[in-house]
Design a protein around this motif. Sequence first.
Motif, short mmCIF file in Angstrom:
data_model
loop_
_atom_site.label_atom_id
_atom_site.label_comp_id
_atom_site.label_asym_id
_atom_site.label_seq_id
_atom_site.Cartn_x
_atom_site.Cartn_y
_atom_site.Cartn_z
N TYR A 84 0.86 -1.17 0.00
CA TYR A 84 0.00 0.00 0.00
C TYR A 84 0.89 1.22 0.00
O TYR A 84 2.01 1.20 0.51
CB TYR A 84 -0.92 0.00 1.21
N ALA A 85 0.42 2.30 -0.59
CA ALA A 85 1.20 3.51 -0.76
C ALA A 85 1.76 4.04 0.55
O ALA A 85 2.91 4.50 0.59
CB ALA A 85 0.36 4.58 -1.46
N ASP A 86 0.98 3.99 1.61
CA ASP A 86 1.48 4.53 2.89
C ASP A 86 2.68 3.74 3.39
O ASP A 86 3.60 4.30 3.99
CB ASP A 86 0.39 4.62 3.94
N LEU A 87 2.73 2.45 3.12
CA LEU A 87 3.89 1.66 3.54
C LEU A 87 5.11 1.97 2.66
O LEU A 87 6.23 1.94 3.15
CB LEU A 87 3.56 0.17 3.50
N MET A 88 4.88 2.31 1.39
CA MET A 88 6.01 2.72 0.54
C MET A 88 6.65 3.98 1.08
O MET A 88 7.88 4.07 1.19
CB MET A 88 5.54 2.97 -0.89
N GLY A 89 5.84 4.96 1.42
CA GLY A 89 6.38 6.18 2.01
C GLY A 89 7.06 5.91 3.33
O GLY A 89 8.14 6.45 3.62
N ALA A 90 6.47 5.04 4.13
CA ALA A 90 7.06 4.69 5.43
C ALA A 90 8.40 4.01 5.26
O ALA A 90 9.31 4.20 6.08
CB ALA A 90 6.10 3.78 6.20
N ALA A 91 8.57 3.23 4.19
CA ALA A 91 9.85 2.54 3.95
C ALA A 91 10.96 3.56 3.74
O ALA A 91 12.08 3.38 4.23
CB ALA A 91 9.73 1.61 2.74
N GLY A 92 10.67 4.63 3.04
CA GLY A 92 11.66 5.69 2.86
C GLY A 92 11.89 6.46 4.15
O GLY A 92 13.03 6.66 4.58
N LYS A 93 10.80 6.86 4.79
CA LYS A 93 10.89 7.66 6.02
C LYS A 93 11.61 6.92 7.15
O LYS A 93 12.23 7.54 8.00
CB LYS A 93 9.50 8.06 6.50
N ALA A 94 11.54 5.61 7.14
CA ALA A 94 12.16 4.81 8.19
C ALA A 94 13.68 4.78 8.07
O ALA A 94 14.35 4.26 8.95
CB ALA A 94 11.61 3.38 8.16
N ARG A 95 14.20 5.34 7.02
CA ARG A 95 15.64 5.36 6.79
C ARG A 95 16.17 6.80 6.76
O ARG A 95 16.35 7.38 5.70
CB ARG A 95 15.95 4.66 5.46
N PRO A 96 16.42 7.38 7.94
CA PRO A 96 16.90 8.76 7.98
C PRO A 96 18.26 8.94 7.31
O PRO A 96 18.61 10.06 6.94
CB PRO A 96 16.96 9.09 9.47
N SER A 97 18.99 7.86 7.10
CA SER A 97 20.26 7.98 6.39
C SER A 97 20.03 8.19 4.89
O SER A 97 20.95 8.56 4.16
CB SER A 97 21.12 6.74 6.62
N VAL A 98 18.81 7.95 4.43
CA VAL A 98 18.47 8.07 3.02
C VAL A 98 17.43 9.17 2.78
O VAL A 98 17.48 9.86 1.78
CB VAL A 98 17.92 6.72 2.49
N CYS A 99 16.50 9.33 3.71
CA CYS A 99 15.36 10.23 3.51
C CYS A 99 15.35 11.34 4.56
O CYS A 99 15.20 11.06 5.75
CB CYS A 99 14.07 9.43 3.59
N ARG A 100 15.51 12.58 4.11
CA ARG A 100 15.39 13.72 5.04
C ARG A 100 13.94 13.91 5.44
O ARG A 100 13.64 14.15 6.59
CB ARG A 100 15.90 14.99 4.39
N TYR A 101 13.04 13.85 4.46
CA TYR A 101 11.60 13.94 4.74
C TYR A 101 10.83 13.44 3.53
O TYR A 101 11.33 13.38 2.42
CB TYR A 101 11.17 15.36 5.11
#
Length: 190
Positions: A84-101
């Motif tokens: 689901y789309a919300d989990l895709m966004g969460a996958a990025g957000k869960a990695r602060p070394s990769v995703c600022r926001y």
Amino acid sequence: MTDNGTEKVAAMVIHHENPMLAAITPRAINDVLMIAEKVAKTGLCGVRTSEDAFIRIMTGMELGFGPMQSFRGVYTINGKPALYADLMGAAGKARPSVCRYFRMVSSTKDCAVYETHRVGEPEATRLAYTMEQARDAGLTTNVTYKKHPDAMLRARCSATLARIVYPDVVSGIYAPEELDNAGDRDDRDD
């Protein structure tokens, strides 16, 4: 099973940075198989077979999610894992070394706009998805698009943005709404 009929779960770890949010994490393949068998028997989150449960758990674990989060956000469609789309966004957000926001900028029944900033990139990436694009793609015949157009545009926009900016994280996984035969979900109730 032990001699007295109880299940052995010592191989699983209960962990979380916040002890109030602890989750069970399988540590071995047999743990995953045991959870998959139990969940398939319950039908939790539309799981019908232990194989489906296994795929969901393993897909979620690769992305850093526990079994329950995986059952709620990972689905199989024609044998392919989808998020689901919300989990895709969460996958990025869960990695602060990769995703600022990763954030929603705006949302209406006609347009959704998301923005994310990948670490190491000079600037943020912004994406809009409009009802016109949805119509051109033939998506608006879906009853959910008619009832909840803003939510469907947000889902399409955020999932697309996650795949564009974080392909190494979501690795070609699609949202259920994006696959050609989204009506053929393996876990849907008949």
